[in-house]
Motif scaffolding. Structure first.
Motif, mmCIF file in Angstrom:
data_model
loop_
_atom_site.group_PDB
_atom_site.id
_atom_site.type_symbol
_atom_site.label_atom_id
_atom_site.label_comp_id
_atom_site.label_asym_id
_atom_site.label_seq_id
_atom_site.Cartn_x
_atom_site.Cartn_y
_atom_site.Cartn_z
ATOM 1 N N VAL A 112 -5.712 5.216 -1.505
ATOM 2 C CA VAL A 112 -4.563 4.332 -1.338
ATOM 3 C C VAL A 112 -4.284 3.609 -2.650
ATOM 4 O O VAL A 112 -5.193 3.055 -3.266
ATOM 5 N N LEU A 165 0.830 -1.205 0.000
ATOM 6 C CA LEU A 165 0.000 0.000 0.000
ATOM 7 C C LEU A 165 0.867 1.259 0.000
ATOM 8 O O LEU A 165 1.886 1.330 0.682
ATOM 9 N N TYR A 212 0.267 5.579 0.181
ATOM 10 C CA TYR A 212 -0.695 6.681 0.305
ATOM 11 C C TYR A 212 -0.023 7.914 0.898
ATOM 12 O O TYR A 212 0.997 7.837 1.583
#
Length: 278
Positions: A191, A158, A160
């Protein structure tokens, strides 16, 4: 004779107990604000009961408090519908990583805790070296199942942006075909999901505060998308949109939702250089 009297007393006691249960149920239903239920999917077409309750149809829910309240909420709500147009640009709408998805949502509906996330999980699959879907809009707090229905191992990584301007990363791990893992986002954010083992793979999670959103699809020929957001409590809201490359030309739009009515609101998205300056 004695046996008969005992049976009569037992019957009377049972009747009293049933009356008390019914009274408590009615009292709970009356205390439910706006007729809302916990763990109900507000954008679902069906009448969904809370986790643990039996499924039911919207036409005969009065025996179940959870079903009765979702029906009441939908009767009291309205909707927002409209079209999304593109300004001085066109987008690719075919392929695994196309630009057809536009997340349309309402900002700040109700207060914290008014709209619990649905009990059923959202799903992001990995198949054919592709994340499916490419854009997944989800309410914060909802469980997301991360599947691997491919023939290879996959990783979910991930990426972000933080409010500080820095970029945060989180590696959820690598797992074999047939294995499913879960993740929950607790705050609204956008994200990017990547796979460290297959650099061509990418997807987006758009995590939102409330359930009043939808993912509109841009038509390849007309380059226009249509959207509807349903079951909205009456009030004044700001309608916003997210696209992975384009921006709203003039920013969010104010909409007024009335019970039983559909508010009309069209949006225009474009390249950053054409966005109106504030």
């Amino acid at each position: 004779m004695i046996r008969r009297e005992r049976m009569l007393r037992m019957g009377a006691g049972l009747a009293i107990a049933m009356s008390m249960v019914l009274a408590i149920t009615n009292a709970r239903a009356q205390k439910t604000p706006m007729g809302r239920c916990a763990s109900i999917g507000d954008q679902e077409d069906k009448c969904l009961c809370a986790k643990g309750a039996k499924a039911c149809g919207c036409t005969a829910c009065t025996r179940d408090e959870k079903c009765a309240c979702i029906v009441a909420a939908r009767k009291a709500g309205g909707s927002v519908t409209g079209k999304i147009k593109l300004y001085r640009t066109r987008v690719k709408t075919k392929g695994a990583k196309s630009y057809k998805d536009v997340v349309v949502y309402l900002e700040k509906v109700g207060k914290e805790g008014d709209f619990p996330p649905p009990p059923s999980p959202a799903r992001l699959d990995q198949k054919g070296l592709v994340f499916i879907p490419h854009v997944l809009a989800v309410q914060k707090g909802r469980t997301i199942e991360l599947l691997n229905n491919d023939n290879d191992k996959h990783n979910v990584y991930l990426l972000y942006d933080l409010k500080t301007g820095k970029t945060e990363t989180k590696n959820l791990g690598t797992w074999k075909p047939g294995v499913t893992r879960t993740h929950v986002f607790k705050e609204p954010k956008v994200v990017t999901a990547l796979c460290k083992l297959h650099l061509e793979m990418a997807a987006y999670f758009v995590v939102l505060d409330n359930p009043f959103f939808t993912v509109a699809k841009i038509d390849g020929k007309s380059q226009v998308a249509s959207f509807t957001i349903k079951n909205i409590p009456p009030g004044k809201y700001r309608l916003n949109a997210w696209h992975k490359r384009l921006k709203l030309k003039t920013g969010p739009v104010d909409v007024v939702v009335e019970a039983g009515k559909a508010a009309k609101a069209d949006l225009t998205i474009t390249k950053s250089k054409y966005v109106a300056k504030k």
